[in-house]
Design a protein around this motif. Structure first.
Motif, PDB file in Angstrom:
ATOM      1  N   LEU A 121       0.816  -1.211   0.000  1.00  0.00           N
ATOM      2  CA  LEU A 121       0.000   0.000   0.000  1.00  0.00           C
ATOM      3  C   LEU A 121       0.849   1.260   0.000  1.00  0.00           C
ATOM      4  N   ASN A 122       2.098   1.169   0.417  1.00  0.00           N
ATOM      5  CA  ASN A 122       2.979   2.337   0.467  1.00  0.00           C
ATOM      6  C   ASN A 122       3.955   2.377  -0.708  1.00  0.00           C
ATOM      7  N   THR A 123       3.840   1.385  -1.613  1.00  0.00           N
ATOM      8  CA  THR A 123       4.775   1.317  -2.726  1.00  0.00           C
ATOM      9  C   THR A 123       4.015   1.168  -4.032  1.00  0.00           C
ATOM     10  N   HIS A 124       4.197   2.128  -4.923  1.00  0.00           N
ATOM     11  CA  HIS A 124       3.503   2.074  -6.209  1.00  0.00           C
ATOM     12  C   HIS A 124       4.455   2.604  -7.277  1.00  0.00           C
ATOM     13  N   ILE A 125       5.052   1.662  -8.019  1.00  0.00           N
ATOM     14  CA  ILE A 125       5.957   1.994  -9.108  1.00  0.00           C
ATOM     15  C   ILE A 125       5.368   1.409 -10.387  1.00  0.00           C
ATOM     16  N   ASP A 126       5.171   2.242 -11.396  1.00  0.00           N
ATOM     17  CA  ASP A 126       4.606   1.791 -12.660  1.00  0.00           C
ATOM     18  C   ASP A 126       5.691   1.647 -13.717  1.00  0.00           C
ATOM     19  N   PHE A 127       5.594   0.560 -14.478  1.00  0.00           N
ATOM     20  CA  PHE A 127       6.471   0.358 -15.626  1.00  0.00           C
ATOM     21  C   PHE A 127       5.595   0.381 -16.873  1.00  0.00           C
ATOM     22  N   GLU A 128       5.906   1.274 -17.817  1.00  0.00           N
ATOM     23  CA  GLU A 128       5.068   1.443 -19.001  1.00  0.00           C
ATOM     24  C   GLU A 128       5.899   1.372 -20.277  1.00  0.00           C
ATOM     25  N   MET A 129       5.342   0.693 -21.283  1.00  0.00           N
ATOM     26  CA  MET A 129       5.893   0.716 -22.640  1.00  0.00           C
ATOM     27  C   MET A 129       4.714   0.807 -23.602  1.00  0.00           C
ATOM     28  N   SER A 130       4.896   1.546 -24.685  1.00  0.00           N
ATOM     29  CA  SER A 130       3.792   1.772 -25.619  1.00  0.00           C
ATOM     30  C   SER A 130       3.424   0.521 -26.398  1.00  0.00           C
ATOM     31  N   LYS A 131       4.350  -0.447 -26.478  1.00  0.00           N
ATOM     32  CA  LYS A 131       4.061  -1.698 -27.181  1.00  0.00           C
ATOM     33  C   LYS A 131       4.956  -2.801 -26.647  1.00  0.00           C
ATOM     34  N   ASN A 132       4.658  -4.043 -27.074  1.00  0.00           N
ATOM     35  CA  ASN A 132       5.380  -5.212 -26.555  1.00  0.00           C
ATOM     36  C   ASN A 132       6.172  -5.958 -27.618  1.00  0.00           C
ATOM     37  N   LYS A 133       6.156  -5.445 -28.877  1.00  0.00           N
ATOM     38  CA  LYS A 133       6.861  -6.107 -29.972  1.00  0.00           C
ATOM     39  C   LYS A 133       7.743  -5.092 -30.679  1.00  0.00           C
ATOM     40  N   PHE A 134       8.974  -5.531 -31.029  1.00  0.00           N
ATOM     41  CA  PHE A 134       9.958  -4.593 -31.541  1.00  0.00           C
ATOM     42  C   PHE A 134      10.727  -5.204 -32.714  1.00  0.00           C
ATOM     43  N   ASN A 135      10.980  -4.370 -33.719  1.00  0.00           N
ATOM     44  CA  ASN A 135      11.726  -4.765 -34.907  1.00  0.00           C
ATOM     45  C   ASN A 135      13.221  -4.600 -34.627  1.00  0.00           C
ATOM     46  N   ILE A 136      13.964  -5.705 -34.639  1.00  0.00           N
ATOM     47  CA  ILE A 136      15.383  -5.649 -34.297  1.00  0.00           C
ATOM     48  C   ILE A 136      16.215  -4.965 -35.373  1.00  0.00           C
ATOM     49  N   GLU A 137      15.614  -4.724 -36.544  1.00  0.00           N
ATOM     50  CA  GLU A 137      16.349  -4.060 -37.620  1.00  0.00           C
ATOM     51  C   GLU A 137      16.491  -2.558 -37.387  1.00  0.00           C
ATOM     52  N   GLU A 138      15.542  -1.936 -36.712  1.00  0.00           N
ATOM     53  CA  GLU A 138      15.547  -0.472 -36.695  1.00  0.00           C
ATOM     54  C   GLU A 138      14.987   0.178 -35.435  1.00  0.00           C
ATOM     55  N   GLU A 139      14.455  -0.575 -34.506  1.00  0.00           N
ATOM     56  CA  GLU A 139      13.755   0.051 -33.382  1.00  0.00           C
ATOM     57  C   GLU A 139      14.560   0.011 -32.092  1.00  0.00           C
ATOM     58  N   ALA A 140      14.094   0.801 -31.135  1.00  0.00           N
ATOM     59  CA  ALA A 140      14.622   0.786 -29.775  1.00  0.00           C
ATOM     60  C   ALA A 140      13.484   0.412 -28.834  1.00  0.00           C
ATOM     61  N   ILE A 141      13.835  -0.317 -27.788  1.00  0.00           N
ATOM     62  CA  ILE A 141      12.862  -0.584 -26.727  1.00  0.00           C
ATOM     63  C   ILE A 141      12.809   0.659 -25.845  1.00  0.00           C
ATOM     64  N   GLU A 142      11.645   1.263 -25.772  1.00  0.00           N
ATOM     65  CA  GLU A 142      11.499   2.496 -25.006  1.00  0.00           C
ATOM     66  C   GLU A 142      10.349   2.365 -24.022  1.00  0.00           C
ATOM     67  N   GLY A 143      10.536   2.929 -22.854  1.00  0.00           N
ATOM     68  CA  GLY A 143       9.496   2.901 -21.834  1.00  0.00           C
ATOM     69  C   GLY A 143       9.801   3.890 -20.727  1.00  0.00           C
ATOM     70  N   ASN A 144       9.002   3.850 -19.687  1.00  0.00           N
ATOM     71  CA  ASN A 144       9.169   4.734 -18.542  1.00  0.00           C
ATOM     72  C   ASN A 144       8.892   3.989 -17.253  1.00  0.00           C
ATOM     73  N   VAL A 145       9.635   4.360 -16.228  1.00  0.00           N
ATOM     74  CA  VAL A 145       9.355   3.896 -14.877  1.00  0.00           C
ATOM     75  C   VAL A 145       8.891   5.099 -14.080  1.00  0.00           C
ATOM     76  N   LYS A 146       7.664   5.023 -13.562  1.00  0.00           N
ATOM     77  CA  LYS A 146       7.064   6.135 -12.837  1.00  0.00           C
ATOM     78  C   LYS A 146       6.918   5.785 -11.363  1.00  0.00           C
ATOM     79  N   PHE A 147       7.320   6.710 -10.518  1.00  0.00           N
ATOM     80  CA  PHE A 147       7.270   6.509  -9.076  1.00  0.00           C
ATOM     81  C   PHE A 147       6.026   7.235  -8.542  1.00  0.00           C
ATOM     82  N   ILE A 148       4.956   6.465  -8.381  1.00  0.00           N
ATOM     83  CA  ILE A 148       3.686   7.034  -7.957  1.00  0.00           C
ATOM     84  C   ILE A 148       3.663   7.265  -6.450  1.00  0.00           C
ATOM     85  N   ASN A 149       4.091   6.239  -5.730  1.00  0.00           N
ATOM     86  CA  ASN A 149       4.125   6.333  -4.269  1.00  0.00           C
ATOM     87  C   ASN A 149       5.245   5.442  -3.754  1.00  0.00           C
TER      88      ASN A 149
END
Length: 255
Positions: A121-149
């Motif tokens: 209840l005192n710990t809330h960390i969110d991990f977000e990525m816009s998608k779950n599949k990535f092209n190894i030829e040209e893409e980067a894995i991008e996301g965010n870690v958000k510290f809610i509480n």
């Protein structure tokens, strides 16, 4: 070759072979073609051959404990005693999606909550990525870690890993491809820290979930490890880790 090296052969055969190499060798492809019979070898000769649409289902893979290889094997069977001489030539295969396959792919947004047992209840960390599949030829894995509480959780550092899992029969082994230090020290409530892995920096194959009737597989994950001073029977040495599966694929974009 001189006269002493002339010999007659009963057949000249080529084989297209695909195999998985672990502690043993397992063939999943073997296409044979006889290209000549009842002849003589007395000098350098050339025999053209081709395999029409062999259907490569797996990409060449050079892993830690598993390899997927393709090779062409030329075999000469002598007339005398039926002795066989052979030579192998390996080659690489890359499996790229067709345009129609790429257009039909379904991409899912990833959003996971990370918390400590006993202090959830005192710990809330969110991990977000816009998608779950990535092209190894040209893409980067991008996301965010958000510290809610993050009240009452003295975080010392957070690491993010790009991981690979090799499954061989009933045993799976995890390997670190890359490590990303997200923060060193206590983050603040409301902080949002981006993560980024450029895939063309690494030697990667596509995800292969079912190799040779699911006896083998190669899968990829994002692993987040949170270190803190909190310690209990629930968490080993104040460390919490979560793994989230991603899918890597190969696609050559055309204009």
């Amino acid at each position: 070759m001189n006269d002493r090296n002339v010999f007659s052969y009963a057949s000249l055969t080529v084989e297209l072979i695909g195999q998985i190499e672990t502690d043993a060798i397992t063939q999943f492809m073997n296409i044979k073609k006889e290209i000549d019979s009842d002849g003589e070898v007395y000098q350098r000769q050339s025999h053209p051959f081709s395999f029409s649409r062999p259907g490569f289902v797996y990409e060449t893979y050079n892993g830690e404990k598993m390899k997927i290889k393709y090779l062409v094997r030329a075999i000469i069977t002598k007339k005398i005693f039926g002795t066989k001489l052979s030579v192998d030539k390996s080659f690489d295969v890359k499996c790229s999606l067709e345009k129609e396959q790429h257009e039909q792919m379904i991409f899912s947004r990833m959003n996971y909550e990370i918390g400590f047992k006993g202090l959830y209840l005192n710990t809330h960390i969110d991990f977000e990525m816009s998608k779950n599949k990535f092209n190894i030829e040209e893409e980067a894995i991008e996301g965010n870690v958000k510290f809610i509480n993050i009240e009452n959780v003295p975080i010392t550092s957070i690491d993010v890993y790009l991981m690979k899992t090799e499954k061989i029969m009933n045993k799976s082994d995890n390997y670190i491809i890359s490590k990303y230090e997200l923060c060193d020290g206590q983050p603040w409530r409301g902080d949002s820290i981006p993560i980024r892995f450029y895939l063309n920096n690494y030697k990667l194959s596509p995800t292969m979930k079912t190799i040779n009737n699911s006896q083998y597989s190669v899968r990829y994950y994002i692993k987040i490890v949170v270190y803190c001073e909190y310690d209990s029977e629930d968490e080993a040495n104040g460390q919490l880790s979560k793994m989230f599966e991603i899918v890597l694929y190969r696609y050559h974009r055309t204009i």
